[in-house]
Design a protein around this motif. Structure first.
Motif, PDB file in Angstrom:
ATOM      1  N   GLY A 135       0.791  -1.232   0.000  1.00  0.00           N
ATOM      2  CA  GLY A 135       0.000   0.000   0.000  1.00  0.00           C
ATOM      3  C   GLY A 135       0.817   1.272   0.000  1.00  0.00           C
ATOM      4  O   GLY A 135       0.258   2.368   0.110  1.00  0.00           O
ATOM      5  N   VAL A 136       2.137   1.156  -0.145  1.00  0.00           N
ATOM      6  CA  VAL A 136       3.006   2.326  -0.083  1.00  0.00           C
ATOM      7  C   VAL A 136       2.718   3.311  -1.218  1.00  0.00           C
ATOM      8  O   VAL A 136       3.036   4.504  -1.103  1.00  0.00           O
ATOM      9  CB  VAL A 136       4.494   1.880  -0.093  1.00  0.00           C
ATOM     10  CG1 VAL A 136       4.929   1.423  -1.482  1.00  0.00           C
ATOM     11  CG2 VAL A 136       5.399   2.963   0.455  1.00  0.00           C
ATOM     12  N   SER A 162       9.814   7.357   3.290  1.00  0.00           N
ATOM     13  CA  SER A 162      10.104   7.004   4.679  1.00  0.00           C
ATOM     14  C   SER A 162       9.723   5.550   4.964  1.00  0.00           C
ATOM     15  O   SER A 162      10.481   4.808   5.600  1.00  0.00           O
ATOM     16  CB  SER A 162       9.353   7.944   5.622  1.00  0.00           C
ATOM     17  OG  SER A 162       9.497   7.539   6.963  1.00  0.00           O
ATOM     18  N   SER A 163       8.551   5.136   4.488  1.00  0.00           N
ATOM     19  CA  SER A 163       8.086   3.769   4.714  1.00  0.00           C
ATOM     20  C   SER A 163       8.978   2.760   4.001  1.00  0.00           C
ATOM     21  O   SER A 163       9.317   1.708   4.554  1.00  0.00           O
ATOM     22  CB  SER A 163       6.643   3.615   4.228  1.00  0.00           C
ATOM     23  OG  SER A 163       5.764   4.406   5.000  1.00  0.00           O
ATOM     24  N   ALA A 164       9.360   3.066   2.767  1.00  0.00           N
ATOM     25  CA  ALA A 164      10.222   2.156   2.011  1.00  0.00           C
ATOM     26  C   ALA A 164      11.569   1.974   2.699  1.00  0.00           C
ATOM     27  O   ALA A 164      12.112   0.867   2.764  1.00  0.00           O
ATOM     28  CB  ALA A 164      10.410   2.675   0.590  1.00  0.00           C
ATOM     29  N   THR A 165      12.121   3.050   3.228  1.00  0.00           N
ATOM     30  CA  THR A 165      13.394   2.975   3.954  1.00  0.00           C
ATOM     31  C   THR A 165      13.260   2.112   5.201  1.00  0.00           C
ATOM     32  O   THR A 165      14.158   1.322   5.528  1.00  0.00           O
ATOM     33  CB  THR A 165      13.859   4.391   4.340  1.00  0.00           C
ATOM     34  OG1 THR A 165      14.004   5.182   3.151  1.00  0.00           O
ATOM     35  CG2 THR A 165      15.177   4.349   5.090  1.00  0.00           C
ATOM     36  N   LEU A 215       5.851  -7.902  -4.567  1.00  0.00           N
ATOM     37  CA  LEU A 215       5.288  -6.646  -5.069  1.00  0.00           C
ATOM     38  C   LEU A 215       5.735  -5.473  -4.198  1.00  0.00           C
ATOM     39  O   LEU A 215       6.079  -4.395  -4.717  1.00  0.00           O
ATOM     40  CB  LEU A 215       3.763  -6.739  -5.100  1.00  0.00           C
ATOM     41  CG  LEU A 215       3.004  -5.503  -5.590  1.00  0.00           C
ATOM     42  CD1 LEU A 215       3.457  -5.092  -6.986  1.00  0.00           C
ATOM     43  CD2 LEU A 215       1.493  -5.773  -5.567  1.00  0.00           C
ATOM     44  N   ALA A 216       5.752  -5.677  -2.890  1.00  0.00           N
ATOM     45  CA  ALA A 216       6.226  -4.621  -1.996  1.00  0.00           C
ATOM     46  C   ALA A 216       7.677  -4.265  -2.305  1.00  0.00           C
ATOM     47  O   ALA A 216       8.046  -3.083  -2.366  1.00  0.00           O
ATOM     48  CB  ALA A 216       6.078  -5.060  -0.541  1.00  0.00           C
ATOM     49  N   ALA A 254      11.320   0.923  -6.673  1.00  0.00           N
ATOM     50  CA  ALA A 254      10.933   2.036  -7.536  1.00  0.00           C
ATOM     51  C   ALA A 254      11.040   3.363  -6.808  1.00  0.00           C
ATOM     52  O   ALA A 254      11.458   4.373  -7.386  1.00  0.00           O
ATOM     53  CB  ALA A 254       9.503   1.822  -8.030  1.00  0.00           C
ATOM     54  N   ILE A 255      10.711   3.365  -5.518  1.00  0.00           N
ATOM     55  CA  ILE A 255      10.758   4.603  -4.722  1.00  0.00           C
ATOM     56  C   ILE A 255      12.188   4.976  -4.371  1.00  0.00           C
ATOM     57  O   ILE A 255      12.586   6.142  -4.496  1.00  0.00           O
ATOM     58  CB  ILE A 255       9.911   4.431  -3.449  1.00  0.00           C
ATOM     59  CG1 ILE A 255       8.429   4.318  -3.809  1.00  0.00           C
ATOM     60  CG2 ILE A 255      10.131   5.597  -2.488  1.00  0.00           C
ATOM     61  CD1 ILE A 255       7.559   3.794  -2.669  1.00  0.00           C
TER      62      ILE A 255
END
Length: 239
Positions: free
Chosen positions: A180-181, A191-194, A228-229, A235-236
């Motif tokens: 859901g990011v 921030s969430s991806a990190t 997928l996550a 990508a981010i």
């Protein structure tokens, strides 16, 4: 809206189009076939979560939406009907975010005291197992002198190592935050991806373990979601 359509929609699509009301309707449909006592416990847990998180937001949506998606995912996609696991899913952030309100105590007490009291309240209100599951996915008080994300990841790995049922809650929570990011702002997504990306390999390993109480189909579904996550984190962060 036809029930069949609501039951077939992806959870973030329900969120985008129908919001909290749509997620509540989907949850109600998902638990309709459960025994009366189980349904009553889940309705009570949802009401408690609604009260505790009433003022909380996730960027542009009520925080309750996240809790509903985590519980619905466990029901629908993981095939779990265990009422204690589902109750803990709805309340998985309650002790971490609102221990004083949950325990009915002054916020002046220490984080440890409030956490213990809040978990005791869940144990009395529902069951010791619900309290134990929520405790496994509740962050401890972090050392301000260390990297917060690193401490979070260390805690997750340690707490899930010997608690197979807590893995079920955490991977649904992680899926909601990871897959859901893309449903948030760029700054929040980065921030969430990190924070979450380094956890993906360990979660894959934990999900695949023989003692993780999920069917092969559910495990395959989760592993696909973790892939997928990871694609979205890349990508981010790398794009």
């Amino acid at each position: 809206m036809a029930q069949e359509m609501l039951l077939s929609m992806p959870l973030h699509a329900i969120t985008e189009i129908y919001g909290e009301a749509g997620l509540r309707d989907r949850f109600r449909l998902e638990i309709a076939a459960l025994p009366d006592d189980d349904r009553g416990q889940l309705e009570d847990a949802l009401e408690l979560a609604s009260r505790l998180h009433a003022e909380d937001r996730r960027v542009r949506e009520p925080y309750l939406n996240h809790l509903l998606r985590v519980a619905i995912r466990i029901l629908r996609y993981y095939g779990i009907r265990d009422v204690d696991v589902l109750t803990a899913a709805l309340l998985h952030d309650a002790v971490e975010d609102h221990p004083a309100e949950l325990a009915g105590l002054s916020a002046d007490l220490s984080y440890k005291e409030l956490t213990e009291a809040a978990l005791a309240e869940l144990g009395q209100r529902y069951s010791p197992r619900v309290a134990q599951l929520v405790g496994s996915v509740t962050n401890p008080e972090f050392d301000p002198g260390r990297d917060r994300h690193e401490q979070y990841r260390s805690h997750v790995v340690a707490s899930l190592e010997h608690d197979p049922w807590a893995r079920v809650i955490k991977v649904s929570d992680f899926t909601d935050n990871g897959v859901g990011v893309v449903h948030t702002t760029y700054d929040k997504a980065r921030s969430s991806a990190t924070k979450y990306r380094p956890l993906v390999p360990k979660l894959r390993e934990l999900v695949a373990r023989a003692d993780t109480p999920l069917s092969p189909a559910a495990k395959d579904h989760i592993l696909d979601q973790l892939d997928l996550a990871e694609e979205r984190f890349a990508a981010i962060l790398d794009g």
